[in-house]
Write a protein that holds these residues in place. Sequence first.
Motif, PDB file in Angstrom:
ATOM      1  N   THR A 191       1.043  -1.372   0.215  1.00 40.88           N
ATOM      2  CA  THR A 191       0.067  -0.064  -0.297  1.00 40.88           C
ATOM      3  C   THR A 191       1.432   1.292  -0.194  1.00 40.88           C
ATOM      4  OG1 THR A 191      -1.842  -1.412   0.967  1.00 40.88           O
ATOM      5  CG2 THR A 191      -2.101   1.385   1.231  1.00 40.88           C
ATOM      6  N   ASP A 241       2.507   1.854  -3.472  1.00 38.35           N
ATOM      7  CA  ASP A 241       1.567   1.868  -4.525  1.00 38.35           C
ATOM      8  C   ASP A 241       0.960   3.665  -4.289  1.00 38.35           C
ATOM      9  OD1 ASP A 241      -0.549   1.212  -6.452  1.00 38.35           O
ATOM     10  OD2 ASP A 241      -1.169   2.340  -4.626  1.00 38.35           O
ATOM     11  N   ALA A 242       1.321   4.395  -3.102  1.00 36.75           N
ATOM     12  CA  ALA A 242       1.374   4.894  -2.653  1.00 36.75           C
ATOM     13  C   ALA A 242       1.987   6.066  -3.317  1.00 36.75           C
ATOM     14  CB  ALA A 242       0.641   5.663  -1.454  1.00 36.75           C
ATOM     15  N   GLY A 288       1.463   6.387  -7.694  1.00 43.53           N
ATOM     16  CA  GLY A 288       0.156   7.415  -7.637  1.00 43.53           C
ATOM     17  C   GLY A 288       0.708   8.715  -7.579  1.00 43.53           C
ATOM     18  N   ARG A 289       1.913   8.832  -6.150  1.00 43.39           N
ATOM     19  CA  ARG A 289       2.231  10.610  -6.127  1.00 43.39           C
ATOM     20  C   ARG A 289       3.791  10.875  -7.298  1.00 43.39           C
ATOM     21  NH1 ARG A 289       2.214   9.368  -0.824  1.00 43.39           N
ATOM     22  NH2 ARG A 289       4.144   9.603  -0.686  1.00 43.39           N
TER      23      ARG A 289
END
Length: 199
Positions: free
Chosen positions: A155, A158-159, A162-163
Amino acid sequence: MSKGSDDHLVEHRTGGGALLSGGFLEVHRDNIRLPDGQPATREYIRHPGAVAVLPILDDGRLVLVRQFRYPVGRVLLECPAGKLDPGETTLDCARRELAEETGYTAREWAFAGEIHNAAAYSSESIWLWFARGLEPGPQRLDTGEFVEVVTLDATELDALAGRGELPDVKTLWGLLWLQRWRAGAWPLTWAGAGEHGSL
Protein backbone atom coordinates in the motif's frame (compact mmCIF):
# COMPACT_ATOMS: atom_id res chain seq x y z
CA MET A 1 -3.58 -11.06 -29.68
CA SER A 2 -2.41 -13.19 -32.61
CA LYS A 3 0.54 -11.55 -34.33
CA GLY A 4 0.51 -13.64 -37.51
CA SER A 5 3.38 -12.72 -39.80
CA ASP A 6 5.48 -9.72 -38.76
CA ASP A 7 7.47 -9.57 -42.01
CA HIS A 8 6.00 -6.16 -42.89
CA LEU A 9 7.57 -4.70 -39.70
CA VAL A 10 10.96 -6.44 -39.51
CA GLU A 11 14.22 -4.53 -40.09
CA HIS A 12 17.29 -6.39 -41.38
CA ARG A 13 20.91 -5.67 -40.46
CA THR A 14 23.21 -5.05 -43.43
CA GLY A 15 26.40 -3.95 -41.65
CA GLY A 16 27.91 -1.85 -38.92
CA GLY A 17 29.40 -2.75 -35.57
CA ALA A 18 30.62 -1.65 -32.17
CA LEU A 19 31.48 2.01 -31.56
CA LEU A 20 32.52 1.56 -27.93
CA SER A 21 33.16 -1.41 -25.67
CA GLY A 22 33.13 -0.69 -21.94
CA GLY A 23 33.24 -2.77 -18.80
CA PHE A 24 30.07 -4.68 -19.64
CA LEU A 25 28.19 -2.49 -22.15
CA GLU A 26 28.81 -2.07 -25.88
CA VAL A 27 27.50 0.78 -28.01
CA HIS A 28 26.69 -0.25 -31.58
CA ARG A 29 25.70 1.50 -34.79
CA ASP A 30 24.20 -0.85 -37.35
CA ASN A 31 23.17 -0.25 -40.94
CA ILE A 32 19.76 -1.71 -41.63
CA ARG A 33 17.21 -2.19 -44.38
CA LEU A 34 13.72 -1.00 -43.48
CA PRO A 35 10.63 -3.08 -44.40
CA ASP A 36 10.10 -0.85 -47.46
CA GLY A 37 13.69 -1.48 -48.61
CA GLN A 38 15.08 1.92 -47.65
CA PRO A 39 18.41 2.12 -45.72
CA ALA A 40 18.66 3.49 -42.18
CA THR A 41 20.88 3.24 -39.10
CA ARG A 42 20.19 2.08 -35.55
CA GLU A 43 22.30 2.99 -32.53
CA TYR A 44 21.84 0.84 -29.45
CA ILE A 45 23.46 -0.60 -26.35
CA ARG A 46 24.19 -4.30 -25.99
CA HIS A 47 23.59 -5.39 -22.39
CA PRO A 48 24.07 -8.88 -20.87
CA GLY A 49 20.68 -8.79 -19.16
CA ALA A 50 19.66 -8.35 -15.55
CA VAL A 51 17.45 -9.77 -12.84
CA ALA A 52 15.13 -8.02 -10.38
CA VAL A 53 13.81 -9.58 -7.17
CA LEU A 54 10.70 -8.66 -5.22
CA PRO A 55 11.31 -10.16 -1.74
CA ILE A 56 8.22 -10.63 0.47
CA LEU A 57 8.59 -10.87 4.24
CA ASP A 58 6.32 -13.19 6.25
CA ASP A 59 4.22 -10.19 7.35
CA GLY A 60 3.69 -9.14 3.72
CA ARG A 61 6.09 -6.21 3.66
CA LEU A 62 8.50 -5.88 0.76
CA VAL A 63 12.28 -5.61 1.01
CA LEU A 64 13.56 -2.79 -1.19
CA VAL A 65 16.77 -0.84 -1.60
CA ARG A 66 17.69 2.80 -2.04
CA GLN A 67 20.77 3.76 -4.03
CA PHE A 68 22.21 6.63 -6.01
CA ARG A 69 21.93 6.17 -9.76
CA TYR A 70 24.60 8.25 -11.44
CA PRO A 71 23.06 8.60 -14.96
CA VAL A 72 19.91 10.23 -13.55
CA GLY A 73 21.67 11.95 -10.65
CA ARG A 74 19.32 10.86 -7.88
CA VAL A 75 18.62 8.23 -5.24
CA LEU A 76 15.99 5.73 -6.38
CA LEU A 77 13.84 3.27 -4.47
CA GLU A 78 14.10 -0.10 -6.22
CA CYS A 79 13.69 -3.81 -5.81
CA PRO A 80 17.09 -5.54 -5.52
CA ALA A 81 18.59 -6.16 -8.94
CA GLY A 82 21.78 -6.70 -10.86
CA LYS A 83 23.30 -7.82 -14.13
CA LEU A 84 23.74 -11.41 -15.18
CA ASP A 85 27.24 -12.85 -15.03
CA PRO A 86 28.41 -15.03 -17.97
CA GLY A 87 26.86 -18.50 -17.77
CA GLU A 88 24.65 -17.58 -14.81
CA THR A 89 20.97 -18.55 -14.74
CA THR A 90 18.46 -15.84 -13.90
CA LEU A 91 17.57 -17.62 -10.64
CA ASP A 92 21.21 -17.89 -9.59
CA CYS A 93 21.60 -14.19 -10.32
CA ALA A 94 18.46 -13.40 -8.32
CA ARG A 95 19.70 -15.39 -5.32
CA ARG A 96 23.11 -13.74 -5.50
CA GLU A 97 21.80 -10.20 -5.83
CA LEU A 98 19.25 -10.64 -3.03
CA ALA A 99 21.97 -11.84 -0.65
CA GLU A 100 24.54 -9.24 -1.72
CA GLU A 101 22.27 -6.19 -1.63
CA THR A 102 19.98 -7.05 1.30
CA GLY A 103 21.58 -9.94 3.22
CA TYR A 104 18.40 -12.00 2.87
CA THR A 105 18.17 -15.55 1.57
CA ALA A 106 14.87 -17.16 0.51
CA ARG A 107 13.34 -20.63 0.82
CA GLU A 108 10.91 -20.19 -2.09
CA TRP A 109 11.09 -18.52 -5.47
CA ALA A 110 8.57 -17.77 -8.22
CA PHE A 111 9.34 -16.53 -11.74
CA ALA A 112 7.10 -13.75 -13.05
CA GLY A 113 8.38 -12.78 -16.50
CA GLU A 114 10.75 -10.80 -18.69
CA ILE A 115 10.62 -7.18 -19.81
CA HIS A 116 12.59 -5.07 -22.26
CA ASN A 117 12.84 -1.84 -20.32
CA ALA A 118 14.36 0.31 -23.09
CA ALA A 119 13.82 -1.62 -26.32
CA ALA A 120 14.29 1.43 -28.56
CA TYR A 121 18.00 1.68 -27.72
CA SER A 122 19.07 -1.26 -25.54
CA SER A 123 19.06 -5.06 -25.82
CA GLU A 124 18.64 -5.39 -22.04
CA SER A 125 16.10 -7.84 -20.69
CA ILE A 126 15.15 -7.89 -17.01
CA TRP A 127 13.82 -11.14 -15.56
CA LEU A 128 11.60 -10.70 -12.48
CA TRP A 129 11.67 -13.18 -9.60
CA PHE A 130 9.66 -13.15 -6.39
CA ALA A 131 11.17 -14.48 -3.16
CA ARG A 132 9.58 -15.48 0.15
CA GLY A 133 10.44 -17.44 3.26
CA LEU A 134 13.16 -14.85 3.88
CA GLU A 135 15.98 -15.27 6.39
CA PRO A 136 18.05 -12.18 7.31
CA GLY A 137 21.82 -12.03 7.11
CA PRO A 138 24.63 -9.55 6.50
CA GLN A 139 24.84 -7.55 3.28
CA ARG A 140 27.70 -8.55 0.98
CA LEU A 141 28.06 -5.40 -1.09
CA ASP A 142 30.65 -5.08 -3.83
CA THR A 143 33.49 -2.61 -3.33
CA GLY A 144 32.18 0.88 -4.12
CA GLU A 145 28.53 -0.16 -3.74
CA PHE A 146 26.39 1.80 -1.28
CA VAL A 147 22.89 0.44 -0.74
CA GLU A 148 20.33 1.17 1.98
CA VAL A 149 17.77 -1.55 2.75
CA VAL A 150 14.19 -0.47 3.52
CA THR A 151 10.88 -2.28 4.01
CA LEU A 152 7.48 -1.04 2.84
CA ASP A 153 4.11 -2.65 2.45
CA ALA A 154 2.46 -2.75 -0.95
CA THR A 155 0.00 0.00 0.00
CA GLU A 156 2.85 2.38 0.82
CA LEU A 157 4.65 1.48 -2.40
CA ASP A 158 1.45 1.96 -4.40
CA ALA A 159 0.97 5.40 -2.83
CA LEU A 160 4.49 6.40 -3.89
CA ALA A 161 3.76 5.21 -7.42
CA GLY A 162 0.50 7.17 -7.48
CA ARG A 163 2.36 10.35 -6.53
CA GLY A 164 4.94 9.82 -9.26
CA GLU A 165 7.64 9.03 -6.70
CA LEU A 166 8.48 5.53 -7.95
CA PRO A 167 10.08 6.09 -11.38
CA ASP A 168 12.02 2.80 -11.51
CA VAL A 169 10.34 0.64 -14.18
CA LYS A 170 11.33 -2.78 -12.79
CA THR A 171 9.94 -1.87 -9.37
CA LEU A 172 6.68 -0.58 -10.86
CA TRP A 173 6.42 -3.81 -12.85
CA GLY A 174 7.06 -5.87 -9.71
CA LEU A 175 4.41 -3.95 -7.80
CA LEU A 176 1.89 -4.47 -10.60
CA TRP A 177 2.59 -8.21 -10.75
CA LEU A 178 2.32 -8.48 -6.95
CA GLN A 179 -1.04 -6.71 -6.93
CA ARG A 180 -2.40 -8.81 -9.79
CA TRP A 181 -1.16 -12.03 -8.15
CA ARG A 182 -2.74 -11.13 -4.83
CA ALA A 183 -5.99 -10.40 -6.71
CA GLY A 184 -5.85 -13.89 -8.25
CA ALA A 185 -5.39 -12.56 -11.79
CA TRP A 186 -1.71 -13.29 -12.62
CA PRO A 187 0.08 -16.54 -11.74
CA LEU A 188 3.10 -17.20 -9.57
CA THR A 189 4.32 -20.78 -9.11
CA TRP A 190 6.38 -21.10 -5.94
CA ALA A 191 9.11 -23.71 -5.49
CA GLY A 192 12.43 -24.19 -3.78
CA ALA A 193 15.46 -22.79 -5.55
CA GLY A 194 16.54 -26.23 -6.80
CA GLU A 195 13.15 -26.98 -8.38
CA HIS A 196 13.05 -24.27 -11.07
CA GLY A 197 15.30 -25.86 -13.67
CA SER A 198 17.59 -23.66 -15.77
CA LEU A 199 15.65 -20.38 -15.93
